[in-house]
Enzyme design. Structure first.
Site, PDB file in Angstrom:
ATOM      1  N   SER A 120      41.613  27.050  32.887  1.00 28.35           N
ATOM      2  CA  SER A 120      42.622  27.274  31.844  1.00 28.35           C
ATOM      3  C   SER A 120      42.202  26.738  30.477  1.00 28.35           C
ATOM      4  CB  SER A 120      43.971  26.691  32.277  1.00 28.35           C
ATOM      5  OG  SER A 120      44.442  27.364  33.430  1.00 28.35           O
ATOM      6  N   GLU A 136      35.438  22.498  38.287  1.00 25.31           N
ATOM      7  CA  GLU A 136      36.571  23.405  38.141  1.00 25.31           C
ATOM      8  C   GLU A 136      37.645  23.061  39.172  1.00 25.31           C
ATOM      9  OE1 GLU A 136      35.539  27.269  36.052  1.00 25.31           O
ATOM     10  OE2 GLU A 136      35.064  27.577  38.137  1.00 25.31           O
ATOM     11  N   GLU A 182      37.151  30.939  43.603  1.00 24.08           N
ATOM     12  CA  GLU A 182      37.779  32.154  44.144  1.00 24.08           C
ATOM     13  C   GLU A 182      36.975  32.688  45.324  1.00 24.08           C
ATOM     14  OE1 GLU A 182      38.133  34.227  40.434  1.00 24.08           O
ATOM     15  OE2 GLU A 182      39.697  32.830  39.819  1.00 24.08           O
ATOM     16  N   GLY A 223      43.057  29.672  36.264  1.00 26.94           N
ATOM     17  CA  GLY A 223      43.946  30.816  36.121  1.00 26.94           C
ATOM     18  C   GLY A 223      45.417  30.461  36.188  1.00 26.94           C
ATOM     19  N   ASN A 270      33.401  33.966  32.303  1.00 24.18           N
ATOM     20  CA  ASN A 270      33.499  34.628  33.610  1.00 24.18           C
ATOM     21  C   ASN A 270      34.568  35.713  33.521  1.00 24.18           C
ATOM     22  OD1 ASN A 270      33.741  35.355  36.284  1.00 24.18           O
ATOM     23  ND2 ASN A 270      34.703  33.438  36.940  1.00 24.18           N
ATOM     24  N   TRP A 271      34.107  36.952  33.455  1.00 21.62           N
ATOM     25  CA  TRP A 271      35.058  38.060  33.287  1.00 21.62           C
ATOM     26  C   TRP A 271      35.777  38.403  34.592  1.00 21.62           C
ATOM     27  CZ3 TRP A 271      31.957  42.139  29.884  1.00 21.62           C
ATOM     28  CH2 TRP A 271      31.570  41.520  28.682  1.00 21.62           C
ATOM     29  N   LYS A 272      35.317  37.847  35.689  1.00 16.59           N
ATOM     30  CA  LYS A 272      35.893  38.140  37.013  1.00 16.59           C
ATOM     31  C   LYS A 272      35.945  39.666  37.235  1.00 16.59           C
ATOM     32  CE  LYS A 272      38.605  33.964  36.491  1.00 16.59           C
ATOM     33  NZ  LYS A 272      39.550  33.071  37.091  1.00 16.59           N
ATOM     34  N   GLY A 292      37.513  31.576  32.050  1.00 22.15           N
ATOM     35  CA  GLY A 292      37.900  32.806  32.721  1.00 22.15           C
ATOM     36  C   GLY A 292      38.723  33.685  31.807  1.00 22.15           C
ATOM     37  N   GLY A 293      40.053  33.578  31.930  1.00 23.86           N
ATOM     38  CA  GLY A 293      40.964  34.457  31.196  1.00 23.86           C
ATOM     39  C   GLY A 293      40.678  34.554  29.704  1.00 23.86           C
ATOM     40  N   HIS A 320      31.901  29.724  43.110  1.00 18.42           N
ATOM     41  CA  HIS A 320      33.167  29.781  42.369  1.00 18.42           C
ATOM     42  C   HIS A 320      34.331  29.608  43.344  1.00 18.42           C
ATOM     43  CE1 HIS A 320      36.498  31.215  39.954  1.00 18.42           C
ATOM     44  NE2 HIS A 320      35.745  30.927  38.900  1.00 18.42           N
TER      45      HIS A 320
HETATM   46  C1  PEP Z   1      37.055  30.514  36.004  1.00 17.30           C
HETATM   47  O1  PEP Z   1      37.204  31.640  36.435  1.00 17.30           O
HETATM   48  O2  PEP Z   1      36.019  29.887  36.256  1.00 17.30           O
HETATM   49  C2  PEP Z   1      38.112  29.920  35.173  1.00 17.30           C
HETATM   50  C3  PEP Z   1      37.939  28.699  34.731  1.00 17.30           C
HETATM   51  O3  PEP Z   1      39.209  30.696  34.931  1.00 17.30           O
HETATM   52  P1  PEP Z   1      40.396  30.377  33.861  1.00 17.30           P
HETATM   53  O4  PEP Z   1      39.736  29.962  32.578  1.00 17.30           O
HETATM   54  O5  PEP Z   1      41.125  31.677  33.732  1.00 17.30           O
HETATM   55  O6  PEP Z   1      41.219  29.289  34.426  1.00 17.30           O
END
Ligand code: PEP
Length: 265
Positions: A215, A169, A99, A175, A10-12, A236-237, A97
């Site tokens: 994370s 999640e 966010e 994040g 997930n590049w957000k 994500g990151g 998601h």
């Molecule tokens: C996500 O955006 O779904 C996610 C898990 O982000 P991160 O890996 O950065 O915590």
């Protein structure tokens, strides 16, 4: 039948056109020739879908979108419909998601509408669920995740469930650099599978893929993926660095294989 590992990146709201194309090209070149190991999907921002789609081409890496409208078309300024996504070669979409739930106020009801729209349109879905820190501290994790699942699956027919991956999640892990432990993930995934068994049946519950997100990094992925019942991850990151993302993809294959011996779910 063994569940095929699933990894989503997930590049957000990150990358620009040039860096997104390079990232996609590198992932497709390194992973995309092999269809057998794990299902890998990248979720770039909407404006880059077409370019990223061209970069991944006919490789085994699939194209996903980060959201969709609950409406088919019409007066919804700024929204993107399922049909538009399908036109761009999108195969997968994220729904619910955290966010979007917590920062943009998406309700369980809206998440259910989006899920229905995606499935009706032939898209495959990563449905995200998870509790926040306050809810976890109050011992409400299972209740909160259960409510999210009950609402999302209320109208989903059995035959559509194979096109859904559930992502557990925990909001406090997204994040933040603080991942859930393998035990946290194992327990939550077990509860989610138990819900699917009661909502549908045990055969369907044991076939659906449930992945962990929050994370994930190369240093913790293998341990988390080795937890029985964890079928991969939503990243994500760490999905913004090709080497890290590819390392996590490899860990999914190795870790899940290692954990399978203890997987009674
Ligand atoms: C996500 O955006 O779904 C996610 C898990 O982000 P991160 O890996 O950065 O915590």
């Amino acid at each position: 039948m063994a569940r095929r590992p699933f990894i989503g990146g997930n590049w957000k709201m990150n990358t620009d056109l040039a860096t997104g194309k390079v990232l996609a090209r590198t992932i497709a070149a390194e992973w995309g020739a092999d269809v057998s190991r794990a299902e890998v999907v990248v979720f770039p921002p909407f404006p880059y879908l077409e370019s990223v789609g061209q970069e991944i081409g006919l490789s085994s890496v699939a194209l996903g979108a980060q959201d969709l409208s609950s409406e088919a078309n019409g007066a919804r300024t700024g929204e993107v419909s399922a049909e538009m996504l399908c036109d761009m070669g999108v195969r997968w979409v994220l729904v619910g998601h955290s966010e979007r739930r917590h920062r943009l106020g998406e309700s369980d009801a809206l998440v259910a509408e989006k899920l229905a729209m995606a499935l009706e349109s032939g898209l495959q879905v990563v449905l995200c669920v998870g509790e926040n820190l306050q809810q976890r501290h109050a011992g409400r994790t299972h209740e909160v995740v259960g409510l999210q699942l009950r609402s999302a699956f209320a109208q989903v027919p059995e035959e559509a469930v194979a096109r859904i991956v559930i992502a557990y999640e925990p909001v406090w892990a997204i994040g933040t650099g603080v991942a859930a432990t393998a035990t946290d993930a194992l327990e939550a995934h077990h509860e989610i599978r138990a819900f699917m068994s009661s909502r549908y049946d045990s055969e369907l519950a044991s076939s659906i893929r449930i992945v962990y997100g929050g994370s994930l990094v190369p240093g913790n992925a293998k341990t988390i993926f080795a937890a029985p019942g964890v079928d991969g991850g939503l990243v994500g990151g760490a999905s913004l660095k090709a080497a890290d993302f590819l390392s996590i993809c490899s860990s999914a294959v190795i870790g899940i294989e290692a954990g399978r011996t203890g997987d009674s779910a």
